[in-house]
Design a protein around this motif. Structure first.
Motif, PDB file in Angstrom:
ATOM      1  N   ALA B 121       0.828  -1.207   0.000  1.00  0.00           N
ATOM      2  CA  ALA B 121       0.000   0.000   0.000  1.00  0.00           C
ATOM      3  C   ALA B 121       0.864   1.259   0.000  1.00  0.00           C
ATOM      4  O   ALA B 121       0.448   2.296  -0.507  1.00  0.00           O
ATOM      5  N   GLN B 122       2.062   1.153   0.573  1.00  0.00           N
ATOM      6  CA  GLN B 122       2.937   2.329   0.575  1.00  0.00           C
ATOM      7  C   GLN B 122       3.421   2.670  -0.828  1.00  0.00           C
ATOM      8  O   GLN B 122       3.675   3.825  -1.155  1.00  0.00           O
ATOM      9  N   HIS B 139      13.587   7.948  -0.270  1.00  0.00           N
ATOM     10  CA  HIS B 139      12.933   8.643   0.842  1.00  0.00           C
ATOM     11  C   HIS B 139      11.872   7.804   1.551  1.00  0.00           C
ATOM     12  O   HIS B 139      11.513   8.108   2.682  1.00  0.00           O
ATOM     13  N   VAL B 140      11.349   6.796   0.885  1.00  0.00           N
ATOM     14  CA  VAL B 140      10.306   5.984   1.518  1.00  0.00           C
ATOM     15  C   VAL B 140      10.854   4.612   1.917  1.00  0.00           C
ATOM     16  O   VAL B 140      10.745   4.194   3.065  1.00  0.00           O
ATOM     17  N   PRO B 143      14.861   4.455   4.232  1.00  0.00           N
ATOM     18  CA  PRO B 143      14.875   4.709   5.679  1.00  0.00           C
ATOM     19  C   PRO B 143      14.168   3.608   6.474  1.00  0.00           C
ATOM     20  O   PRO B 143      14.548   3.320   7.599  1.00  0.00           O
ATOM     21  N   GLN B 144      13.165   2.989   5.865  1.00  0.00           N
ATOM     22  CA  GLN B 144      12.440   1.942   6.586  1.00  0.00           C
ATOM     23  C   GLN B 144      13.194   0.625   6.581  1.00  0.00           C
ATOM     24  O   GLN B 144      13.285  -0.042   7.613  1.00  0.00           O
ATOM     25  N   ARG B 147      16.019   0.421   8.958  1.00  0.00           N
ATOM     26  CA  ARG B 147      15.636   0.092  10.338  1.00  0.00           C
ATOM     27  C   ARG B 147      15.266  -1.383  10.467  1.00  0.00           C
ATOM     28  O   ARG B 147      15.690  -2.053  11.398  1.00  0.00           O
ATOM     29  N   ARG B 220       8.869  -0.158  18.203  1.00  0.00           N
ATOM     30  CA  ARG B 220       8.005   0.949  18.624  1.00  0.00           C
ATOM     31  C   ARG B 220       7.653   1.860  17.458  1.00  0.00           C
ATOM     32  O   ARG B 220       6.507   2.219  17.256  1.00  0.00           O
ATOM     33  N   LEU B 221       8.663   2.220  16.671  1.00  0.00           N
ATOM     34  CA  LEU B 221       8.458   3.216  15.621  1.00  0.00           C
ATOM     35  C   LEU B 221       7.621   2.665  14.474  1.00  0.00           C
ATOM     36  O   LEU B 221       6.723   3.326  13.972  1.00  0.00           O
ATOM     37  N   LEU B 222       7.935   1.445  14.049  1.00  0.00           N
ATOM     38  CA  LEU B 222       7.296   0.922  12.842  1.00  0.00           C
ATOM     39  C   LEU B 222       6.037   0.136  13.164  1.00  0.00           C
ATOM     40  O   LEU B 222       5.488  -0.529  12.311  1.00  0.00           O
ATOM     41  N   ALA B 223       5.568   0.225  14.387  1.00  0.00           N
ATOM     42  CA  ALA B 223       4.378  -0.542  14.779  1.00  0.00           C
ATOM     43  C   ALA B 223       3.175  -0.147  13.930  1.00  0.00           C
ATOM     44  O   ALA B 223       3.044   0.990  13.557  1.00  0.00           O
TER      45      ALA B 223
END
Lengths: 294, 223
Positions: B121-122, B139-140, B143-144, B147, B220-223
């Motif tokens: 979906a992203q 940019h999308v 960075p993900q 992590r 925590r961040l990518l939840a």
């Protein structure tokens, strides 16, 4: 033109200046918008759209065609698997198509070429914004980061200017306190409202909403729907796929009933909800009212 | 017990030479990790490409570097590349090239799994926002996946630091190289190599402990 504006007054001219569209728009100005776009040239025209998956094995759209005017808010209803979302995704240019074409403001921007490839005019495609059922905010960016990414990276807008616009937009929709929050810190309703704001940053001429409240808890649906209604009041042309009949009735100026990959019925919402022409529509509405899925 | 009596005196006298070697090892590792962290991502994009012209050769590249010993790779670049390609670069450069390609191959596999973990979906949202494929990747996606893949990337980097000791064989003056020299000169190989091992451990262990923290932060961040 099938229908003009109903409860909600239409926009003055092109609805590109989203940020200040909120208070604008009175019933008297809708005539001006219609002057510019004569009835012979619809705002969006979908012609003989066919789409299948698995190399034609699974047809999803079997020759869909319809139009909408600049003052329309087109609501697409129908049973699951009927092709509603696929239709919207085609309008956004996310799907390849097997035949047909889609026009925005008189420009053919999606078309199936003679060699079978799908042509997408990116400059026109960029005038269309879309919000999806599942949250599509970028989780590694803050709310602000999500809003300014495309304006800064794609349009080369100055960061300061983009931030100012983002702040104005977030203030307008009551999200300014979430400016520095990450998507994981937002409720589902807030996520969807940020997603709408993110799309508005690009000042689209047409907004597409694909079941944006379907994944939400019931108590969060209202805030998202009221944001969409506010946009509608500002005169934003939109196409909406929804299962929420109350919302559909309220916001639609035109309804499309899509099932089995074809448009079964299309027309103004009064007729559609009060006196549907075909049995399939009546069955659908009856089953929705009973609260069961078709 | 063997009855061996440890004597660290001579080895500790040469400790400054070990530190010089350590600096070379760290330089080498820093350069290779710096490049490999990004090049691994680019390679992962290529291996997951739908175009066979891109995916087949790049996957072959990955398999070659995954399925041959790092030692052979270093030796090959040091002895064979000069003959085949007529290039004569210093041993350090050859070591950097061999280890960078090695780490790129391993990191690309970590990234490939991470790329698949990003919701489709992203991609739709990126297209709807008009982002080009390059902007989307940088940019999308990057960075993900950086992590998501970071636990594997960190452990690959630690392994790389250990493997950097292999460049001693082509006379790069790294920690291992200085250790070997010192062992011969002091006739105290056991003490020397024990200390060299402790230095590798002392630097690697704290970093490997970071992995758990990174995992919790990302969750925590990518939840």
């Amino acid at each position: 033109m099938v229908s003009g504006s109903r409860q909600i007054p239409a926009a003055p001219g092109p609805a590109s200046s989203v940020a200040d569209a909120g208070g604008a728009g009175s019933a008297g100005q809708s005539a001006e918008g219609e002057d510019r776009l004569p009835a012979t040239q619809p705002f969006v025209e979908i012609r003989n759209l066919r789409k299948s998956y698995a190399r034609g094995a699974i047809p999803v759209l079997k020759g869909v065609g319809d139009t909408m005017s600049k003052t329309d808010r087109l609501v697409i209803l129908g049973p699951s698997g009927g092709g509603k979302s696929t239709l919207l995704r085609c309008v956004m240019g996310l799907e390849t198509i097997d035949s047909g074409a889609i026009t925005l403001d008189g420009r053919n921007y999606i078309e199936c070429l003679s060699n079978g490839r799908t042509f997408v005019d990116r400059t026109v495609q960029r005038q269309v914004g879309m919000v999806f059922q599942h949250y599509t905010l970028f989780p590694h960016l803050t709310v602000l980061g999500n809003l300014i990414l495309a304006p800064v990276k794609r349009n080369g807008e100055k960061k300061g200017a983009a931030i100012a616009r983002a702040e104005a937009l977030l203030s307008r929709f009551g999200l300014i306190s979430k400016l520095k929050s990450y998507p994981s810190q937002l409720s589902g309703g807030q996520k969807q409202r940020v997603a709408i704001a993110r799309a508005l940053m690009l000042e689209p001429k047409l907004m597409l909403f694909d079941e944006v409240t379907s994944a939400l808890d019931p108590e969060l649906i209202a805030e998202v729907e009221s944001m969409i209604s506010e946009l509608a009041e500002g005169g934003m042309p939109m196409m909406i796929v929804t299962h929420d009949m109350g919302f559909a009735k309220n916001i639609a100026t035109k309804v499309l009933f899509c099932a089995d990959g074809v448009v079964m019925e299309s027309g103004d919402p009064e007729t559609f909800f009060a006196a549907p022409k075909i049995k399939r529509t009546r069955d659908f509405l009856a089953s929705i009212l009973r609260g069961t899925k078709v | 017990m063997s009855g061996y009596s440890f004597d660290f005196f001579y080895v500790l006298n040469g400790f400054s030479r070990l530190l010089q070697g350590l600096i070379v090892s760290l330089e080498l590792t820093a350069i290779v990790v710096g490049i490999g962290t990004f090049s691994g991502f680019v390679l992962a994009l290529a291996t997951s490409s739908r175009s066979l012209f891109l995916s087949v050769p790049t996957r072959l590249f990955v398999e070659i570097f995954r399925c041959t010993p790092a030692l052979i790779q270093i030796v090959w670049f040091f002895y064979c590349l000069p003959v085949l390609a007529d290039v004569f670069w210093p041993p350090f450069t050859m070591g950097v090239i061999a280890l960078t390609l090695n780490l790129t191959a391993f990191n690309s596999e970590a990234y490939r799994a991470a790329i698949q973990a990003i919701p489709a979906a992203q991609r739709d949202a990126s297209i709807a926002l008009g982002l080009s494929r390059w902007h989307q990747a940088i940019h999308v996606v990057f960075p993900q996946v950086l992590r998501i893949a970071s636990p594997v990337l960190v452990s690959n980097s630690i392994s790389l630091f250990q493997q950097s000791s292999l460049v001693a064989i082509v006379s790069v003056e790294d920690l291992m190289y200085q250790g070997k020299l010192l062992a011969v000169q002091t006739y105290r190989p056991i003490e020397t190599f024990t200390i060299v091992a402790l230095i590798y451990f002392g630097l690697s262990f704290p970093i490997s402990q970071l992995v758990g923290r990174i995992e919790r932060y990302n969750a925590r961040l990518l939840a």
